[in-house]
Design a protein around this motif. Structure first.
Motif, PDB file in Angstrom:
ATOM      1  N   ILE A  15    -105.466  29.573  50.030  1.00 51.89           N
ATOM      2  CA  ILE A  15    -106.491  29.791  51.019  1.00 51.89           C
ATOM      3  C   ILE A  15    -107.528  30.943  50.696  1.00 51.89           C
ATOM      4  N   GLY A  16    -106.884  32.038  50.169  1.00 47.57           N
ATOM      5  CA  GLY A  16    -107.736  33.080  50.058  1.00 47.57           C
ATOM      6  C   GLY A  16    -108.791  32.935  48.890  1.00 47.57           C
ATOM      7  N   GLY A  17    -108.201  32.449  47.869  1.00 48.70           N
ATOM      8  CA  GLY A  17    -109.071  32.184  46.529  1.00 48.70           C
ATOM      9  C   GLY A  17    -110.095  31.374  46.906  1.00 48.70           C
ATOM     10  N   LEU A  34    -109.852  29.955  39.019  1.00 46.38           N
ATOM     11  CA  LEU A  34    -108.669  29.786  37.954  1.00 46.38           C
ATOM     12  C   LEU A  34    -107.340  29.375  38.405  1.00 46.38           C
ATOM     13  N   GLU A  35    -106.637  28.188  38.330  1.00 45.49           N
ATOM     14  CA  GLU A  35    -105.425  28.068  39.141  1.00 45.49           C
ATOM     15  C   GLU A  35    -104.464  27.446  38.080  1.00 45.49           C
ATOM     16  N   ARG A  36    -103.345  28.203  38.257  1.00 49.07           N
ATOM     17  CA  ARG A  36    -102.298  27.800  37.051  1.00 49.07           C
ATOM     18  C   ARG A  36    -101.771  26.442  37.423  1.00 49.07           C
ATOM     19  N   HIS A  99    -102.588  21.660  59.903  1.00 46.20           N
ATOM     20  CA  HIS A  99    -101.626  21.712  58.631  1.00 46.20           C
ATOM     21  C   HIS A  99    -102.159  22.353  57.724  1.00 46.20           C
ATOM     22  N   ARG A 100    -101.469  23.157  56.711  1.00 47.82           N
ATOM     23  CA  ARG A 100    -101.933  23.972  55.670  1.00 47.82           C
ATOM     24  C   ARG A 100    -102.859  22.999  54.780  1.00 47.82           C
ATOM     25  N   ALA A 101    -102.299  21.825  54.713  1.00 43.50           N
ATOM     26  CA  ALA A 101    -102.906  20.847  53.527  1.00 43.50           C
ATOM     27  C   ALA A 101    -104.460  20.370  54.238  1.00 43.50           C
ATOM     28  N   GLY A 272    -106.364  38.750  50.062  1.00 43.19           N
ATOM     29  CA  GLY A 272    -105.157  37.864  50.398  1.00 43.19           C
ATOM     30  C   GLY A 272    -103.840  38.333  50.184  1.00 43.19           C
ATOM     31  N   ASP A 273    -102.797  37.802  50.089  1.00 45.10           N
ATOM     32  CA  ASP A 273    -101.548  38.324  49.850  1.00 45.10           C
ATOM     33  C   ASP A 273    -101.430  38.938  48.824  1.00 45.10           C
ATOM     34  N   ALA A 274    -102.171  38.674  47.679  1.00 44.24           N
ATOM     35  CA  ALA A 274    -102.001  39.813  46.579  1.00 44.24           C
ATOM     36  C   ALA A 274    -102.227  41.483  47.014  1.00 44.24           C
TER      37      ALA A 274
HETATM   38  C1  LIG Z   1     -93.408  30.794  56.467  1.00 43.17           C
HETATM   39  C2  LIG Z   1     -94.878  31.080  56.501  1.00 43.17           C
HETATM   40  C3  LIG Z   1     -95.428  30.955  57.606  1.00 43.17           C
HETATM   41  C4  LIG Z   1     -96.740  31.470  57.882  1.00 43.17           C
HETATM   42  N1  LIG Z   1     -97.385  31.430  59.046  1.00 43.17           N
HETATM   43  C5  LIG Z   1     -98.903  31.804  59.173  1.00 43.17           C
HETATM   44  C6  LIG Z   1     -99.696  31.504  59.948  1.00 43.17           C
HETATM   45  O1  LIG Z   1     -99.006  30.985  60.937  1.00 43.17           O
HETATM   46  N2  LIG Z   1    -100.930  32.005  60.102  1.00 43.17           N
HETATM   47  C7  LIG Z   1    -101.261  32.633  58.815  1.00 43.17           C
HETATM   48  O2  LIG Z   1    -102.285  32.990  59.025  1.00 43.17           O
HETATM   49  N3  LIG Z   1    -100.467  32.968  58.057  1.00 43.17           N
HETATM   50  C8  LIG Z   1     -99.403  32.665  57.711  1.00 43.17           C
HETATM   51  N4  LIG Z   1     -98.520  32.819  56.893  1.00 43.17           N
HETATM   52  C9  LIG Z   1     -99.025  33.327  55.669  1.00 43.17           C
HETATM   53  C10 LIG Z   1    -100.103  32.806  54.792  1.00 43.17           C
HETATM   54  O3  LIG Z   1     -99.302  31.659  54.287  1.00 43.17           O
HETATM   55  C11 LIG Z   1    -100.627  33.473  53.266  1.00 43.17           C
HETATM   56  O4  LIG Z   1    -100.869  34.557  53.952  1.00 43.17           O
HETATM   57  C12 LIG Z   1    -101.507  32.693  52.821  1.00 43.17           C
HETATM   58  O5  LIG Z   1    -101.202  31.399  52.501  1.00 43.17           O
HETATM   59  C13 LIG Z   1    -102.008  33.486  51.434  1.00 43.17           C
HETATM   60  O6  LIG Z   1    -103.058  33.058  50.914  1.00 43.17           O
HETATM   61  P1  LIG Z   1    -103.505  33.539  49.273  1.00 43.17           P
HETATM   62  O7  LIG Z   1    -104.602  32.593  48.946  1.00 43.17           O
HETATM   63  O8  LIG Z   1    -103.488  34.884  49.401  1.00 43.17           O
HETATM   64  O9  LIG Z   1    -102.124  33.304  48.398  1.00 43.17           O
HETATM   65  P2  LIG Z   1    -101.508  32.011  47.957  1.00 43.17           P
HETATM   66  O10 LIG Z   1    -101.357  30.971  48.736  1.00 43.17           O
HETATM   67  O11 LIG Z   1     -99.985  32.361  47.485  1.00 43.17           O
HETATM   68  O12 LIG Z   1    -102.267  31.412  46.960  1.00 43.17           O
HETATM   69  C14 LIG Z   1    -102.106  31.823  45.565  1.00 43.17           C
HETATM   70  C15 LIG Z   1    -102.470  30.978  44.253  1.00 43.17           C
HETATM   71  O13 LIG Z   1    -102.619  31.634  43.164  1.00 43.17           O
HETATM   72  C16 LIG Z   1    -102.191  30.728  41.926  1.00 43.17           C
HETATM   73  N5  LIG Z   1    -101.642  31.845  40.998  1.00 43.17           N
HETATM   74  C17 LIG Z   1    -100.789  32.588  41.086  1.00 43.17           C
HETATM   75  N6  LIG Z   1    -100.589  33.370  39.967  1.00 43.17           N
HETATM   76  C18 LIG Z   1    -101.712  32.755  38.921  1.00 43.17           C
HETATM   77  C19 LIG Z   1    -102.195  33.133  37.833  1.00 43.17           C
HETATM   78  N7  LIG Z   1    -101.618  34.216  36.861  1.00 43.17           N
HETATM   79  N8  LIG Z   1    -103.088  32.314  37.353  1.00 43.17           N
HETATM   80  C20 LIG Z   1    -103.718  31.340  37.978  1.00 43.17           C
HETATM   81  N9  LIG Z   1    -103.130  30.937  39.312  1.00 43.17           N
HETATM   82  C21 LIG Z   1    -102.107  31.918  39.813  1.00 43.17           C
HETATM   83  C22 LIG Z   1    -100.972  30.195  42.940  1.00 43.17           C
HETATM   84  O14 LIG Z   1    -100.638  28.975  42.309  1.00 43.17           O
HETATM   85  C23 LIG Z   1    -101.657  29.924  44.197  1.00 43.17           C
HETATM   86  O15 LIG Z   1    -102.353  28.647  44.153  1.00 43.17           O
HETATM   87  C24 LIG Z   1     -97.295  32.128  56.754  1.00 43.17           C
HETATM   88  C25 LIG Z   1     -96.281  32.519  55.449  1.00 43.17           C
HETATM   89  C26 LIG Z   1     -95.352  32.190  55.537  1.00 43.17           C
HETATM   90  C27 LIG Z   1     -94.325  32.121  54.271  1.00 43.17           C
END
Ligand SMILES: Cc1cc2nc3c(=O)[nH]c(=O)nc-3n(C[C@H](O)[C@H](O)[C@H](O)COP(=O)(O)OP(=O)(O)OC[C@H]3O[C@@H](n4cnc5c(N)ncnc54)[C@H](O)[C@@H]3O)c2cc1C
Length: 367
Positions: A15-17, A34-36, A99-101, A272-274
């Motif tokens: 979602i963040g990227g 870039l997605e692995r 839904h996340r999807a 994001g989560d990173a």
């Molecule tokens: C049980 C649960 C419930 C949640 N509920 C909520 C909610 O209700 N509301 C809310 O706001 N948040 C919620 N969250 C938090 C939310 O899911 C995360 O904060 C959010 O999805 C983070 O998104 P992101 O894009 O930072 O990371 P991610 O979704 O983890 O995406 C990271 C991406 O990077 C890719 N990647 C990783 N390493 C590499 C690499 N070396 N090279 C290339 N690609 C790579 C991965 O494959 C992945 O696609 C919840 C989390 C959990 C666990």
């Protein structure tokens, strides 16, 4: 204006990227994601989007109204035997359940296919903007590390492993129409919570959170494990779990990270989560990733500002989420009873203020 198009590499198509890529493109950058993984898709289950996330999506030119439903997130509280502790009213805090999807699909469709690269695992990044991906050396003016809680970029250029919070969570989404209609609710046992959120399409997102002494514990049949824990709780809890295909029950440890002292190193930013993975207790992780994306796009020429604004915003949330973990994991009967009494007695206005405190946010304007 620069005399050439500026380039950004976004690592990770979560979602963040994806949101960062959309924002940077709007700000005039040439972006590659870039997605692995071999496909760009989100499985996951449901998600709550607080008003700040809805504003962030709006700033990116996106609207998820017809893919989501209003929810009274955590406003309806019951005991495991089904006794009401507190009831709120629809629209109380303006939260959407999605839904996340579906959210992922909306973000993905806002980007051209040519910007998205799968099977593209990044194995090294340097602060000068060079990236090693699938044995290729790439370079960009800006590298956005949106590679999740176990971020390779954070672990190598910064430091800090993810922290296991001794909590674990199961999630599922029922087959459409299988248990319907249901009301959103949070059922609070001692150290155990079960959440119910209706989604569009007569589906229901549910989650179970519980204490867990060991990281990476697996139970084999995860649905059976959920039923073992809450099978005798009030309906529709057992029915919802039973109506979820066994292989679609997700089980994850709850991880977060310690606050990172800066989100920016030369040409590389964390997002994001990173940057700020937090436990799901506030329901703000993805919401904050969306905010990051908008603030980054608005300040891509002023990264210190992105760093200042975002750390000031998210670090108090990391602390608050950890305080919630302490509260939610407490199995002491007296303190649990006191928590339920407090939830029952809190006036609606105070409740609204407390639950909405993290969603007050003004989005910067993007081009
Ligand atoms: C049980 C649960 C419930 C949640 N509920 C909520 C909610 O209700 N509301 C809310 O706001 N948040 C919620 N969250 C938090 C939310 O899911 C995360 O904060 C959010 O999805 C983070 O998104 P992101 O894009 O930072 O990371 P991610 O979704 O983890 O995406 C990271 C991406 O990077 C890719 N990647 C990783 N390493 C590499 C690499 N070396 N090279 C290339 N690609 C790579 C991965 O494959 C992945 O696609 C919840 C989390 C959990 C666990």
């Amino acid at each position: 204006m620069p005399d050439r198009e500026r380039t950004a590499l976004v690592i990770g198509a979560g979602i963040g990227g994806l949101a960062a890529a959309i924002g940077l493109r709007r700000a005039g950058w040439s972006v590659s994601v870039l997605e692995r993984a071999p496909v760009i898709a989100e499985v996951g289950a449901g998600l709550t989007l607080w008003p700040n996330a809805v504003k962030a999506l709006g700033a990116l030119g996106l609207d998820v109204t017809d893919r989501s439903v209003p929810t009274i997130s955590r406003g309806n509280i019951l005991t495991p035997r089904g006794r009401w502790v507190r009831r709120n009213h629809p629209g109380d805090v303006g939260v959407l359940a999605i839904h996340r999807a579906d959210l992922h699909d909306v973000l993905r469709k806002a980007l051209p296919e040519s910007a998205l690269h799968t099977d593209a695992e990044v194995t090294a990044v340097s602060v000068d903007g060079s990236v090693t991906c699938a044995d290729e050396e790439l370079r960009a003016d800006l590298v956005v590390a949106a590679d999740g809680v176990n971020s390779l970029v954070r672990r190598t250029l910064w430091s800090g492993e993810a922290v296991f919070q001794h909590r674990t969570v199961w999630r599922g989404v029922t087959a459409p129409g299988s248990v319907w209609p249901v009301q959103e609710s949070l059922t609070m046992g001692r150290g155990v919570q079960f959440g119910v959120l209706p989604l569009p399409g007569e589906r229901v997102y549910w989650f179970l959170t519980a204490n867990e002494p060991r990281a990476n514990t697996s139970y084999g049949d995860e649905r059976a494990e959920v039923l073992r824990r809450v099978g005798d709780w009030h309906e529709p809890i057992p029915a919802l779990v039973a109506a979820t295909p066994e292989d679609q029950v997700l089980h994850n440890d709850m991880l977060d990270i310690d606050p990172v002292p800066t989100f920016v190193k030369d040409h590389v930013v964390l997002l994001g989560d990173a940057a700020h993975a937090m436990t799901p207790d506030l329901g703000q992780g993805a919401c904050q990733a969306l905010e990051d994306a908008v603030v980054l796009a608005a300040n891509a020429d002023d990264l210190p500002r992105y760093d200042r604004e975002r750390r000031a915003r998210v670090h108090p949330m990391l602390t608050a989420a950890r305080a919630s973990v302490t509260r939610n994991s407490d199995t002491n009967p007296l303190r649990h009873a006191a928590l339920l009494v407090a939830a029952r007695l809190l006036p609606p206005a105070t409740w609204r203020k407390a639950t909405a405190q993290w969603s007050n946010w003004t989005a910067p304007t993007l081009p």
